[in-house]
Design a protein around this motif. Structure first.
Motif, PDB file in Angstrom:
ATOM      1  N   ALA A  29       0.825  -1.208   0.000  1.00 23.91           N
ATOM      2  CA  ALA A  29       0.000   0.000   0.000  1.00 23.91           C
ATOM      3  C   ALA A  29       0.862   1.260   0.000  1.00 23.91           C
ATOM      4  CB  ALA A  29      -0.907   0.009   1.229  1.00 23.91           C
ATOM      5  N   THR A  30       0.416   2.267  -0.729  1.00 24.62           N
ATOM      6  CA  THR A  30       1.052   3.580  -0.660  1.00 24.62           C
ATOM      7  C   THR A  30       0.909   4.074   0.776  1.00 24.62           C
ATOM      8  OG1 THR A  30       0.380   4.062  -2.930  1.00 24.62           O
ATOM      9  CG2 THR A  30       0.993   5.950  -1.544  1.00 24.62           C
ATOM     10  N   VAL A  31       2.046   4.312   1.449  1.00 26.82           N
ATOM     11  CA  VAL A  31       1.964   4.672   2.868  1.00 26.82           C
ATOM     12  C   VAL A  31       1.565   6.136   3.031  1.00 26.82           C
ATOM     13  CG1 VAL A  31       4.383   5.319   3.201  1.00 26.82           C
ATOM     14  CG2 VAL A  31       3.095   4.376   5.110  1.00 26.82           C
ATOM     15  N   GLY A  32       0.803   6.409   4.079  1.00 24.84           N
ATOM     16  CA  GLY A  32       0.382   7.770   4.356  1.00 24.84           C
ATOM     17  C   GLY A  32       0.207   7.971   5.850  1.00 24.84           C
ATOM     18  N   ARG A  33      -0.073   9.220   6.213  1.00 30.22           N
ATOM     19  CA  ARG A  33      -0.299   9.518   7.624  1.00 30.22           C
ATOM     20  C   ARG A  33      -1.386   8.628   8.253  1.00 30.22           C
ATOM     21  NH1 ARG A  33      -1.221  15.817   7.554  1.00 30.22           N
ATOM     22  NH2 ARG A  33      -1.218  15.580   5.289  1.00 30.22           N
ATOM     23  N   PRO A  34      -2.424   8.219   7.493  1.00 25.06           N
ATOM     24  CA  PRO A  34      -3.442   7.370   8.121  1.00 25.06           C
ATOM     25  C   PRO A  34      -2.873   6.076   8.722  1.00 25.06           C
ATOM     26  CG  PRO A  34      -4.296   8.290   6.101  1.00 25.06           C
ATOM     27  CD  PRO A  34      -2.837   8.652   6.138  1.00 25.06           C
ATOM     28  N   HIS A  35      -1.798   5.536   8.120  1.00 22.13           N
ATOM     29  CA  HIS A  35      -1.219   4.304   8.685  1.00 22.13           C
ATOM     30  C   HIS A  35      -0.515   4.590  10.010  1.00 22.13           C
ATOM     31  CE1 HIS A  35      -1.453   3.467   4.237  1.00 22.13           C
ATOM     32  NE2 HIS A  35      -2.187   2.511   4.755  1.00 22.13           N
ATOM     33  N   ILE A  36       0.074   5.773  10.116  1.00 21.65           N
ATOM     34  CA  ILE A  36       0.676   6.171  11.395  1.00 21.65           C
ATOM     35  C   ILE A  36      -0.445   6.374  12.424  1.00 21.65           C
ATOM     36  CG2 ILE A  36       2.125   7.876  12.574  1.00 21.65           C
ATOM     37  CD1 ILE A  36       3.394   8.549   9.850  1.00 21.65           C
ATOM     38  N   ALA A  37      -1.552   6.956  11.954  1.00 22.20           N
ATOM     39  CA  ALA A  37      -2.711   7.144  12.838  1.00 22.20           C
ATOM     40  C   ALA A  37      -3.169   5.802  13.400  1.00 22.20           C
ATOM     41  CB  ALA A  37      -3.849   7.824  12.077  1.00 22.20           C
ATOM     42  N   ASP A  38      -3.199   4.783  12.540  1.00 25.73           N
ATOM     43  CA  ASP A  38      -3.662   3.464  12.991  1.00 25.73           C
ATOM     44  C   ASP A  38      -2.782   2.922  14.113  1.00 25.73           C
ATOM     45  OD1 ASP A  38      -5.657   3.644  11.115  1.00 25.73           O
ATOM     46  OD2 ASP A  38      -4.706   2.294   9.665  1.00 25.73           O
ATOM     47  N   ALA A  39      -1.470   3.197  14.037  1.00 27.07           N
ATOM     48  CA  ALA A  39      -0.557   2.731  15.095  1.00 27.07           C
ATOM     49  C   ALA A  39      -0.874   3.446  16.411  1.00 27.07           C
ATOM     50  CB  ALA A  39       0.890   2.974  14.685  1.00 27.07           C
TER      51      ALA A  39
END
Ligand code: AMP
Ligand code: FE
Ligand code: FE
Ligand code: ZN
Length: 274
Positions: A128-138
């Motif tokens: 997946a193209t990484v974005g701030r939402p993935h950091i949010a999920d963490a």
């Protein structure tokens, strides 16, 4: 016909697979769904197969990350050839810059919150193209926040001290790249305040000269005044007017079909393919 021209899957920062997004679109009564993941066409094949199964039409798209004077602009590219060398190289460059940028943001955030890069990697769907939402999920996973919205209102806000930018093509160059790759370019949520700088008439004229085809007008982040302004600009420059939900699955409140595109405008998107 009901046509939603903006959605995301697990190929970028949506929470549902391309197949799931397409099936959900059919279930929501849509006739046409555009899958427009950030900086990638990776989900198209799966989405097309699902679209054939459920009898909706898939409009292939990419939401290209672009920039101007330090601000971020999103350019929707429909019917584009993602393998055209110039565009493909730029998409790859943006995706890899997003990875180093996310690592740097995680390093900064990790001084105050117990998250790590490997943890973010585990939460990001493969490829997946990484974005701030993935950091949010963490940050949600460790219980520091309740959902993505809350993290974006705080740690992940564009003006936050944890924020780091990433490489992206200049917005006018991106319009040219999409056009060279046979695509139709539509500036996404151009008056949404949260993205930093907003579209103004000077930039609009430059983009029109570069070959911009349309403006996304009907979008959750545009108020009534924004829509009127964009409609006036679209009429003045004979631009296509689109609407879309910007669906991200469970990652955002946006619901499939909450904004749609008129039949005659969709016909112009299809006619504009190079
Ligand atoms: P990035 O592309 O990494 O800078 O992150 C921006 C992305 O985060 C946008 O494409 C949005 O889809 C997503 N985003 C922005 N605000 C929110 C929010 N409040 N909740 C969930 N996702 C958001
Ligand atoms: Fe997104
Ligand atoms: Fe966007
Ligand atoms: Zn989007």
């Amino acid at each position: 016909m009901a046509a939603d021209l903006h959605s995301h899957s697990t190929c970028s920062d949506g929470t549902e697979s391309p197949r799931h997004v397409v099936r959900a679109a059919a279930a929501a009564g849509l006739d046409v769904i555009a899958l427009t993941d950030h900086d990638t066409a990776q989900g198209w094949a799966e989405a097309r197969a699902a679209a054939d199964e459920v009898g909706v039409r898939l409009l292939p798209g990419i939401e290209v990350s672009t920039t101007r004077a330090g601000a971020s602009f999103h350019l929707l590219a429909y019917h584009v050839d993602p393998d055209m060398p110039w565009l493909a190289a730029e998409l790859e460059r943006a995706r890899s810059s997003r990875v180093s940028r996310a690592r740097r943001m995680v390093e900064r955030i990790a001084r105050d919150y117990a998250i790590t890069w490997p943890q973010v990697q585990r939460l990001r769907p493969r490829g997946a193209t990484v974005g701030r939402p993935h950091i949010a999920d963490a940050l949600v996973a460790i219980g520091a926040f309740r959902n993505r919205d809350e993290v974006f209102a705080d740690v992940l806000a564009t003006g936050s001290r944890y924020h780091v930018g990433h490489y992206a093509l200049d917005v006018a160059s991106a319009v040219r790249a999409v056009s060279e790759a046979g695509g139709v370019s539509v500036l996404a949520h151009g008056l949404a305040a949260r993205q930093g700088r907003r579209l103004d008439e000077e930039l609009l004229e430059e983009l029109v000269d570069a070959g911009l085809d349309g403006l996304e007008v009907m979008h959750r982040d545009h108020g009534e005044n924004d829509r009127q302004t964009l409609l006036r600009w679209a009429r003045r420059h004979d631009l296509i007017v689109t609407g879309g939900s910007d669906y991200h699955g469970a990652g955002k409140r946006n619901r499939l079909g909450e904004n749609v595109t008129a039949d005659e405008e969709l016909a112009r998107v299809d006619a504009g393919r190079g």
